[in-house]
Design an enzyme around this catalytic site. Structure first.
Site, PDB file in Angstrom:
ATOM      1  N   ASP A  39       1.397  -0.385  -0.461  1.00 59.55           N
ATOM      2  CA  ASP A  39       1.807  -1.634  -1.113  1.00 59.55           C
ATOM      3  C   ASP A  39       1.348  -1.635  -2.569  1.00 59.55           C
ATOM      4  O   ASP A  39       0.282  -1.096  -2.885  1.00 59.55           O
ATOM      5  CB  ASP A  39       1.141  -2.857  -0.448  1.00 59.55           C
ATOM      6  CG  ASP A  39       1.415  -2.938   1.034  1.00 59.55           C
ATOM      7  OD1 ASP A  39       2.498  -2.496   1.448  1.00 59.55           O
ATOM      8  OD2 ASP A  39       0.543  -3.442   1.766  1.00 59.55           O
ATOM      9  N   ASP A  45      -5.409  -9.241  -5.235  1.00 58.53           N
ATOM     10  CA  ASP A  45      -5.781  -8.450  -4.040  1.00 58.53           C
ATOM     11  C   ASP A  45      -7.159  -7.825  -4.245  1.00 58.53           C
ATOM     12  O   ASP A  45      -8.011  -7.840  -3.360  1.00 58.53           O
ATOM     13  CB  ASP A  45      -4.773  -7.306  -3.804  1.00 58.53           C
ATOM     14  CG  ASP A  45      -3.437  -7.794  -3.278  1.00 58.53           C
ATOM     15  OD1 ASP A  45      -3.429  -8.610  -2.348  1.00 58.53           O
ATOM     16  OD2 ASP A  45      -2.400  -7.352  -3.809  1.00 58.53           O
ATOM     17  N   GLU A  68      -8.153  -4.457   4.114  1.00 56.56           N
ATOM     18  CA  GLU A  68      -6.856  -3.866   3.771  1.00 56.56           C
ATOM     19  C   GLU A  68      -6.957  -3.017   2.512  1.00 56.56           C
ATOM     20  O   GLU A  68      -6.256  -2.023   2.357  1.00 56.56           O
ATOM     21  CB  GLU A  68      -5.789  -4.958   3.559  1.00 56.56           C
ATOM     22  CG  GLU A  68      -4.449  -4.352   3.206  1.00 56.56           C
ATOM     23  CD  GLU A  68      -3.343  -5.351   2.924  1.00 56.56           C
ATOM     24  OE1 GLU A  68      -3.642  -6.518   2.644  1.00 56.56           O
ATOM     25  OE2 GLU A  68      -2.184  -4.942   2.985  1.00 56.56           O
ATOM     26  N   GLU A  69      -7.835  -3.423   1.602  1.00 59.65           N
ATOM     27  CA  GLU A  69      -7.896  -2.761   0.298  1.00 59.65           C
ATOM     28  C   GLU A  69      -8.907  -1.630   0.222  1.00 59.65           C
ATOM     29  O   GLU A  69      -9.232  -1.159  -0.866  1.00 59.65           O
ATOM     30  CB  GLU A  69      -8.171  -3.788  -0.802  1.00 59.65           C
ATOM     31  CG  GLU A  69      -7.199  -4.956  -0.849  1.00 59.65           C
ATOM     32  CD  GLU A  69      -5.727  -4.541  -0.987  1.00 59.65           C
ATOM     33  OE1 GLU A  69      -5.449  -3.433  -1.481  1.00 59.65           O
ATOM     34  OE2 GLU A  69      -4.861  -5.315  -0.549  1.00 59.65           O
ATOM     35  N   ASP A  88      -7.944  -9.088   5.857  1.00 56.88           N
ATOM     36  CA  ASP A  88      -6.914  -8.933   4.833  1.00 56.88           C
ATOM     37  C   ASP A  88      -7.304  -9.953   3.777  1.00 56.88           C
ATOM     38  O   ASP A  88      -7.144 -11.162   3.972  1.00 56.88           O
ATOM     39  CB  ASP A  88      -5.528  -9.242   5.418  1.00 56.88           C
ATOM     40  CG  ASP A  88      -4.439  -9.141   4.367  1.00 56.88           C
ATOM     41  OD1 ASP A  88      -4.773  -8.924   3.193  1.00 56.88           O
ATOM     42  OD2 ASP A  88      -3.257  -9.306   4.717  1.00 56.88           O
ATOM     43  N   LEU A  90      -6.125 -10.930   0.948  1.00 60.08           N
ATOM     44  CA  LEU A  90      -5.085 -11.810   0.383  1.00 60.08           C
ATOM     45  C   LEU A  90      -3.748 -11.451   1.017  1.00 60.08           C
ATOM     46  O   LEU A  90      -3.090 -10.495   0.591  1.00 60.08           O
ATOM     47  CB  LEU A  90      -5.058 -11.618  -1.140  1.00 60.08           C
ATOM     48  CG  LEU A  90      -4.626 -12.788  -2.013  1.00 60.08           C
ATOM     49  CD1 LEU A  90      -3.113 -12.893  -2.135  1.00 60.08           C
ATOM     50  CD2 LEU A  90      -5.198 -14.138  -1.553  1.00 60.08           C
ATOM     51  N   ASP A  91      -3.412 -12.191   2.060  1.00 54.70           N
ATOM     52  CA  ASP A  91      -2.137 -11.955   2.729  1.00 54.70           C
ATOM     53  C   ASP A  91      -1.029 -12.697   1.983  1.00 54.70           C
ATOM     54  O   ASP A  91      -1.213 -13.842   1.566  1.00 54.70           O
ATOM     55  CB  ASP A  91      -2.227 -12.484   4.172  1.00 54.70           C
ATOM     56  CG  ASP A  91      -0.897 -12.407   4.869  1.00 54.70           C
ATOM     57  OD1 ASP A  91      -0.348 -11.299   4.979  1.00 54.70           O
ATOM     58  OD2 ASP A  91      -0.375 -13.463   5.269  1.00 54.70           O
ATOM     59  N   GLU A 235      -4.495  -8.092  10.548  1.00 53.18           N
ATOM     60  CA  GLU A 235      -3.458  -9.134  10.484  1.00 53.18           C
ATOM     61  C   GLU A 235      -3.043  -9.554  11.910  1.00 53.18           C
ATOM     62  O   GLU A 235      -3.192 -10.703  12.301  1.00 53.18           O
ATOM     63  CB  GLU A 235      -2.224  -8.644   9.712  1.00 53.18           C
ATOM     64  CG  GLU A 235      -2.504  -8.401   8.234  1.00 53.18           C
ATOM     65  CD  GLU A 235      -1.294  -7.926   7.435  1.00 53.18           C
ATOM     66  OE1 GLU A 235      -1.222  -8.256   6.245  1.00 53.18           O
ATOM     67  OE2 GLU A 235      -0.425  -7.209   7.978  1.00 53.18           O
TER      68      GLU A 235
HETATM   69  P1  FDP Z   1       2.907  -9.079   1.755  1.00 47.70           P
HETATM   70  O1  FDP Z   1       3.603  -7.739   1.816  1.00 47.70           O
HETATM   71  O2  FDP Z   1       3.416  -9.967   0.674  1.00 47.70           O
HETATM   72  O3  FDP Z   1       1.403  -8.964   1.732  1.00 47.70           O
HETATM   73  O4  FDP Z   1       2.086  -7.798   5.924  1.00 47.70           O
HETATM   74  C1  FDP Z   1       2.199  -8.253   4.624  1.00 47.70           C
HETATM   75  C2  FDP Z   1       3.297  -9.292   4.427  1.00 47.70           C
HETATM   76  O5  FDP Z   1       3.264  -9.828   3.143  1.00 47.70           O
HETATM   77  C3  FDP Z   1       3.209 -10.470   5.426  1.00 47.70           C
HETATM   78  O6  FDP Z   1       2.304 -11.444   5.004  1.00 47.70           O
HETATM   79  C4  FDP Z   1       4.631 -10.985   5.445  1.00 47.70           C
HETATM   80  O7  FDP Z   1       4.955 -11.659   6.651  1.00 47.70           O
HETATM   81  C5  FDP Z   1       5.432  -9.728   5.296  1.00 47.70           C
HETATM   82  O8  FDP Z   1       4.591  -8.755   4.660  1.00 47.70           O
HETATM   83  C6  FDP Z   1       6.651  -9.946   4.443  1.00 47.70           C
HETATM   84  O9  FDP Z   1       7.420  -8.794   4.454  1.00 47.70           O
HETATM   85  P2  FDP Z   1       8.931  -8.754   3.881  1.00 47.70           P
HETATM   86  O10 FDP Z   1       8.806  -8.852   2.391  1.00 47.70           O
HETATM   87  O11 FDP Z   1       9.460  -7.454   4.347  1.00 47.70           O
HETATM   88  O12 FDP Z   1       9.655  -9.923   4.457  1.00 47.70           O
END
Ligand code: FDP
Length: 293
Positions: A39, A45, A68-69, A88, A90-91, A235
């Site tokens: 990512d 983050d 996560e980081e 995580d 910063l989700d 997560e």
């Molecule tokens: P993000 O990549 O912005 O951190 O698992 C990470 C996540 O967000 C979830 O919080 C979110 O439900 C999902 O990814 C969103 O993914 P899409 O952009 O593929 O919808």
């Protein structure tokens, strides 16, 4: 344990302050680094990872950390340490710069007693949205707190999910990349039942809606995410633990999330994730197992 929870609460208050008092366009900027999952890492983050990691390292009861980081497990070096804390920081980082809600997700394990997600001792998340709210699953109860005047105040005790909801939460833009038709059939059934779509794109907020109002959240595997996108340890496990304790269901296609083995040799392992209240779970099982209707 109370001491570790106290540290996590304070870190979340500091993260909330950081988000509320800084230019979201600046802290939402992408850094030059990707994390181990590939990512794009944003400034926030890294800053949230640093806050949590520094605070938890100082807590003598914490033995190890999984973030996560951080590519590897972090050993705090605390001799009295007993707990593993997974987070995580910063989700929902794609939502930072546009000022849509994000969150911190965490869980605490006894470091010497971990086989599956069922060994979680405490799970929680903190939401940074129009208000800052903390949901904590501890002592077999899910409670919700709101940051008011600098303190987390209890606003909902012993949360129990309703039997069904009326919201369907899935990123349908992957429809043609899904590897099977169950989700498509489920969507059709729920739309016919007048369910409405909502997709924040921050798991923590989409899950929070399911917790409070019931309904369905689904992130199936797709061609770009062949193992799923949601990270199991920091997560899916904690969210699943909270949803289960409140009376809901959390699964991959066939397995209960909490029964999946703890991937100690692959700490950033990804999974599918589906969250349901009771009725949607029954509907999904019928579609999956009986090809109904
Ligand atoms: P993000 O990549 O912005 O951190 O698992 C990470 C996540 O967000 C979830 O919080 C979110 O439900 C999902 O990814 C969103 O993914 P899409 O952009 O593929 O919808």
């Amino acid at each position: 344990m109370d001491e570790v929870i106290k540290v996590l609460k304070n870190s979340c208050i500091n993260i909330s302050e950081l988000i509320r008092n800084n230019n979201s366009l600046d802290i939402g900027k992408v850094t030059n680094n990707n994390n181990v999952s590939g990512d794009n890492t944003k400034i926030l983050d890294i800053e949230t990872h640093n806050i949590l990691t520094n605070d938890l390292r100082k807590c003598k009861y914490v033995k190890k950390l999984i973030s996560e980081e951080s590519e590897n497990i972090i050993d705090t070096g605390n001799e009295e340490g007993k707990y593993l804390v997974c987070y995580d920081p910063l989700d929902g980082s794609s939502n930072i710069d546009i000022n849509v809600g994000t969150g911190t997700i965490f869980s605490i394990f006894d470091n010497d007693k971990i086989k599956t997600g069922r060994d979680i001792l405490v799970a929680g998340y903190c939401i940074y949205s129009s208000s800052t709210q903390l949901v904590l699953a501890y002592n077999k109860e899910v409670n919700m707190y709101q940051l008011i005047d600098g303190e987390f105040k209890l606003i909902k005790k012993n949360i129990k999910m309703p039997n069904n909801g009326n919201i369907l939460s899935i990123n349908e833009s992957y429809r043609y990349e899904w590897q099977h038709t169950y989700d498509t059939q489920m969507i059709r059934n729920l739309v016919l039942k007048k369910y409405n779509f909502r997709w924040v794109g921050s798991l923590v907020l989409d899950a929070h809606r399911v917790l409070l109002n019931g309904g369905l959240f689904s992130y199936p595997i797709n061609k770009s995410n062949k193992q799923g996108k949601i990270r199991l340890i920091y997560e899916a496990y904690p969210i699943a633990y909270i949803i289960y304790l409140a009376g809901g269901y959390a699964t991959s296609l066939y397995d209960e999330i909490l029964k999946l083995g703890f991937p100690i040799d692959n700490i950033h392992k990804k999974t599918e994730l589906r969250l349901f209240s009771y009725q949607e779970y029954i509907d999904f099982i019928k579609i999956r197992d009986f090809r109904y209707p």
